[in-house]
Write a protein that holds these residues in place. Structure first.
Motif, short mmCIF file in Angstrom:
data_model
loop_
_atom_site.label_atom_id
_atom_site.label_comp_id
_atom_site.label_asym_id
_atom_site.label_seq_id
_atom_site.Cartn_x
_atom_site.Cartn_y
_atom_site.Cartn_z
N VAL A 225 0.82 -1.22 0.00
CA VAL A 225 0.00 0.00 0.00
C VAL A 225 0.85 1.27 0.00
CG1 VAL A 225 -1.76 1.30 1.27
CG2 VAL A 225 -1.91 -1.20 1.14
N LEU A 226 1.93 1.28 0.79
CA LEU A 226 2.67 2.52 1.00
C LEU A 226 4.01 2.57 0.27
CD1 LEU A 226 2.12 3.08 4.85
CD2 LEU A 226 0.74 3.90 2.93
N LEU A 227 4.72 1.46 0.21
CA LEU A 227 6.10 1.50 -0.27
C LEU A 227 6.25 1.14 -1.75
CD1 LEU A 227 7.92 -0.18 2.77
CD2 LEU A 227 7.46 2.24 2.36
N ARG A 228 5.37 0.31 -2.27
CA ARG A 228 5.51 -0.09 -3.67
C ARG A 228 5.27 1.13 -4.57
NH1 ARG A 228 5.44 -5.12 -5.47
NH2 ARG A 228 4.37 -5.87 -3.61
N VAL B 61 -3.03 21.86 -2.37
CA VAL B 61 -2.21 21.04 -3.26
C VAL B 61 -1.60 19.90 -2.46
CG1 VAL B 61 -0.33 21.01 -4.94
CG2 VAL B 61 -1.67 23.10 -4.60
N HIS B 62 -1.76 18.69 -2.96
CA HIS B 62 -1.17 17.51 -2.34
C HIS B 62 -0.43 16.69 -3.39
CE1 HIS B 62 -3.08 17.83 1.61
NE2 HIS B 62 -4.18 18.19 0.99
N SER B 63 0.54 15.93 -2.93
CA SER B 63 1.20 15.01 -3.85
C SER B 63 0.22 13.91 -4.26
CB SER B 63 2.43 14.38 -3.20
OG SER B 63 2.05 13.49 -2.17
N ASP C 95 0.05 11.04 -1.77
CA ASP C 95 -0.75 11.28 -0.56
C ASP C 95 -2.24 11.14 -0.85
OD1 ASP C 95 1.48 11.67 0.95
OD2 ASP C 95 1.42 13.86 0.86
N VAL C 96 -2.66 11.59 -2.02
CA VAL C 96 -4.09 11.50 -2.36
C VAL C 96 -4.49 10.05 -2.59
CG1 VAL C 96 -5.82 12.14 -4.08
CG2 VAL C 96 -4.16 13.83 -3.31
N VAL C 97 -3.63 9.28 -3.25
CA VAL C 97 -3.95 7.87 -3.52
C VAL C 97 -4.00 7.08 -2.22
CG1 VAL C 97 -3.09 5.75 -4.58
CG2 VAL C 97 -3.06 7.88 -5.86
N ARG D 68 -2.39 5.70 5.85
CA ARG D 68 -0.98 5.62 6.26
C ARG D 68 -0.86 5.52 7.78
NH1 ARG D 68 3.44 7.21 3.38
NH2 ARG D 68 2.10 8.36 1.93
N THR D 69 -1.60 6.40 8.48
CA THR D 69 -1.51 6.42 9.94
C THR D 69 -1.93 5.09 10.55
OG1 THR D 69 -1.91 8.81 9.99
CG2 THR D 69 -2.28 7.59 12.03
#
Length: 886
Positions: A121-124, A337-339, A342-344, A349-350
């Motif tokens: 989910v986060l690193l790939r 504005v977000h990366s 971060d939106v995906v 994440r938390t």
């Protein structure tokens, strides 16, 4: 000797070790024979000569050992013998080895599973070109904290033309995916569709695996409508057939041609199955204008450009847009504005990091448990270690041997944990609630395997180092004098075991406290007051053909459906609705102005949730009216425009005053020709749109505003099957061309917003139970050793007249002292770390005293229960037998 020669020597030693040993034996034998011959010539007898030759050599086996140690690669042989000995030791002690491996495997399997989730989910990397250069932007009011205010597709084109920092721009529906009805071969079903502008895939930099992507040429009025479908839909519906290209389907009443299939990991917006252009929505329909005016900006940055720079430039461009905007459009909005990443990923994440930390703490507890077991086995092996030291074994050799034994256990546990993860990961993924992004990317791969190996090595070092160091403190002389008898346990070992138990309890308190907070949060969320009556309520989703795009025809059909259903016995009320509950989707009114407010005062007004409802809406949902009246059939087009507001809007806009008869208008700026709505009622706050918080809401009569409903809400005492049968029969009676797509209990729809909190609480509860059991096992082992090591003292106490109760209190006091100290440390740790869960909690404070104190008391109670057997063993000591053995 050069490096290559050393490596060559090492390889020859490893590969041809048997031949090297034969050569070494021959050399030693030849040396002894030559020395014996010399001594015999000097007049010695053969026996004396052989004895002197061996003494001069320093012992044959000792000489061989010196030669071996000087060879390159000899250390590999020593390590190999240590590994062989460690494996034999583990096999001889299967009970101990099995318990240690099982304990560590639990922690390693949990940690590996959560890492696989985080990796997927986060690193790939995202399946886009240069993901760090992609941004997503929208607008919001400066002061009111309104919901997202989107861009229009024409505004996005202007931003593309005027921007110096953006390479390309596109638009994507601000609400993410929607639900559209697709008709193919006479069968109807739902698909998740996303409205995008033509340059969407160009901006992402992704290419289809089959066919082509849509282009700006497809996003032109009058062109043929095209669809790009997801890999999942392609495989599920079309069996991954290449014949899918060119296939024509009906989507939302419009014909489309499938032109491409995206790669498997392309899943933006989250859950999308088909992409279509914003201009594929008929401009004459109820959502035609909204589709073009409600998109978020997605753009690719120039190399080296930062988000802060883009935010500043967009602020300037928004000011230019304001100059050309219609009078009733809100102004003064600021860019958000977000990366793209971060939106995906969103807000998961938390929660994933929190769950990973929790399972890492479980692994620490398991490691402490295994270290405790190794310390206890070290006590039993003190005689062996003392003897090896007496025979000349160095400290480094003993430490290496003990660490290798720990490594063998941990690698076995790692293999078991990896096998469990491999077997259970898909089960875990199947339990993941809908809406978690990138779940399709969660899989076992080389990185997960390497992570498991690395964790196993680190765990082996953490588990085996303390027992190895404690073993060095063996008092060789005193141990051998006493024959390794009872009472020789070292103080360092005892303190080490106690410290590990305290650490286990402390860590378990932290995990259990976190699980308790999430459980309490879910319970609060499940019991929250919705502001409406959810029981005996059903939602019927309809597929309305294109002819009902016309407002009058849709109104006529809905009125006919209401009349048909309300004539059924047991049907209390029926009303059309626009969107499903608890999805967060709907209409937002970013700004409004109450009559008498200045433009400056209107800026402070919060954004409103906008609902277009029918006269019996409040009756069907049983939403209480605090003041005034509900809508009636007379509130139709041509009549005075009226509105109902939620209670919080009334309190904020007209504090201390009766809002009935007051007026408001959409937009926060003065208008030369304002469109005022007169307040005729105040309704209770509801959580229809968002379960976690009530939205300030403005209700307008559908007959005066928008006639867009595609669902019916029914209040009835009938069963779900009966409601579904009745709905289909009555719909067929009104119009056979309309299809019932789905009938759902309203209460079942609560499962959607509750799914992720329940999943988080479920996983953390499992980790908490594992931590609780592991810490209890650790305390049991320590207390059992405590009783065994102090059996002589207990025997003396009993011989001197101590009662069994006094002995039980002695042992129980030791257990509760360790558990209590760990609980106190755990309370401090929980107080400092549970704040990390704040974003996962609902109406529960991270420092909730009842939850944190309850976690500490639970661990103390579990510790007391775990010490029950050792306490019973203490009272069963045979004082006579123990004292005689000494």
């Amino acid at each position: 000797m050069t490096l290559l020669r050393r490596l060559g020597s090492m390889v020859r030693w490893v590969i041809h070790r048997d031949r090297a040993e034969r050569e070494l034996n021959d050399e030693m034998q030849a040396f002894v024979d030559m020395a014996v011959a010399d001594h015999v010539r000097n007049g010695m007898t053969p026996d004396e000569a052989r004895r002197l030759a061996v003494l001069q050599l320093g012992g044959v086996e000792q000489a061989k050992a010196r030669v071996r140690s000087g060879r390159h690669g000899a250390w590999l042989d020593e390590v190999g013998r240590d590994v062989h000995y460690a494996v034999r030791t583990c096999i001889r002690n299967l009970g101990f080895s099995g318990l240690a491996i099982l304990t560590l495997a639990i922690g390693i399997a949990g940690t590996t599973s959560m890492f696989a989730m985080i990796q997927g989910v986060l690193l790939r990397p995202l399946p886009v070109l240069d993901q760090d250069r992609l941004i997503v932007a929208w607008r919001e009011a400066q002061t009111s904290g309104s919901a997202r205010y989107p861009f229009g597709s024409d505004e996005i084109d202007l931003v593309r033309d005027e921007s110096r920092l953006l390479v390309n721009t596109a638009g994507v529906s601000r609400n993410g995916v929607g639900r559209a009805v697709v008709v193919e071969n006479g069968a109807s079903s739902y698909v998740n569709d996303a409205l995008v502008t033509g340059a969407f895939f160009d901006v992402l930099g992704v290419r289809p695996v089959l066919g082509r992507a849509m282009t700006p040429a497809d996003d032109v009025e009058g062109t043929e409508h095209v669809l790009v479908i997801s890999d999942g839909l392609w495989r599920r519906r079309y069996g991954a057939s290449h014949d899918v290209l060119g296939r024509r389907v009906m989507l939302a009443g419009e014909p489309f041609t499938i032109v491409g299939v995206m790669p498997p990991d392309v899943d933006y917006p989250n859950g999308v199955e088909v992409w279509r252009t914003t201009r594929s929505v008929p401009p004459t329909g109820p959502f035609g204008a909204a589709a073009r005016q409600e998109v978020n900006l997605i753009a690719r940055l120039q190399p080296g450009v930062t988000i802060a720079q883009v935010r500043s430039e967009l602020g300037t461009l928004i000011e230019q847009l304001d100059q050309n905007a219609p009078p009733n459009v809100p102004r003064g909005l600021r860019p958000v504005v977000h990366s793209f990443e971060d939106v995906v990923v969103g807000d998961v994440r938390t929660s994933l990091v929190a769950l990973f930390i929790a399972v890492a703490l479980v692994l620490l507890i398991a490691s402490a448990n295994a270290a405790n077991l190794l310390l206890m086995r070290g006590e039993a092996r003190r005689g062996e270690l003392a003897m090896r030291t007496a025979l000349g074994a160095g400290r480094v050799r003993i430490i290496r041997q003990l660490l290798i034994e720990s490594m063998v256990l941990t690698l076995a546990a790692g293999a078991a944990g990896l096998a469990v993860t491999w077997w259970s990961l898909q089960t875990l993924v199947s339990l993941v609630p809908d809406g978690l992004p990138r779940v399709e990317s969660v899989r076992m791969d080389a990185r997960v395997v390497l992570f498991t190996i690395a964790i196993a090595f680190v765990t082996a070092l953490a588990t085996g180092l303390a027992p190895a160091l404690v073993s060095l403190k063996v008092d060789l002389v005193s141990h051998l004098k006493n024959g390794g008898g009872r009472g020789m346990a070292g103080r360092s070992a005892r303190h080490g075991r106690r410290a590990l138990v305290v650490a286990q309890v402390a860590l378990a308190v932290m995990i259990v406290a976190g699980a308790g907070l999430l459980i309490r949060s879910v319970l609060r969320l499940q019991s929250v007051d919705l502001g409406l009556a959810a029981d005996r309520l059903f939602l019927v989703s309809l597929d309305l053909p294109e002819k009902y795009v016309e407002r009058e025809r849709r109104a006529q059909f809905l009125e006919g459906m209401i009349a048909q259903l309300e004539s059924v016995s047991g049907m209390s009320a029926v009303t059309p609705v626009n969107v499903s509950p608890f999805t967060g989707q709907g209409w937002d009114l970013p700004a409004f102005m109450a009559e008498g407010q200045t433009a400056e005062q209107a800026v402070a007004n919060s954004s409103l949730n906008l609902e277009s409802v029918h006269p019996n809406y409040f009756e069907t949902f049983e939403v209480p009216l605090v003041r005034g009246r509900a809508f009636t059939a007379s509130d139709r087009e041509g009549a005075p425009d009226v509105a109902i507001i939620s209670e919080d809007v009334a309190t904020r806009t007209w504090p201390g005053a009766d809002p009935i008869g007051k007026r408001l208008k959409m937009g926060g700026l003065p208008d030369p020709d304002p469109h005022w709505y007169t307040i005729v009622g105040v309704a209770a706050n509801t959580r229809y749109r968002d379960l976690t918080r009530p939205r300030p809401t403005l209700y307008l009569p559908a007959a005066q505003f928008q006639m867009t409903a595609g669902m019916l809400a029914l209040r009835t005492t009938a069963t779900l099957d009966l409601v579904a049968s009745l709905a289909r029969d009555r719909v067929r009676a009104v119009d056979p061309d309309v299809h019932v797509m789905r009938v759902t209990r309203f209460t079942d729809m609560l499962d959607v917003p509750l799914a992720r909190p329940r999943f988080n609480a479920f996983l953390l509860t499992i980790f908490g139970v594992a931590a609780l059991l592991l810490s209890a096992i650790g305390l049991y082992a320590v207390m059992a050793a405590y009783v065994q090591q102090r059996d002589r003292e207990i025997a003396i106490r009993l011989a001197l007249g101590a009662t069994a109760t006094a002995v039980r209190h002695l042992v129980l006091a030791e257990a509760l002292w360790l558990a209590g100290l760990g609980a106190v440390i755990g309370l401090a740790g929980a107080a400092s770390t549970t704040g990390f869960l704040r974003g996962m909690l609902f109406e529960v404070q991270p420092l909730d005293p009842s939850v944190i104190a309850g976690a500490a008391l639970l661990l103390i109670a579990a510790s007391a229960l775990a010490s029950y057997v050792p306490v019973r063993q203490a009272t069963g000591v045979d004082a006579t037998a123990v004292l005689r053995s000494d």
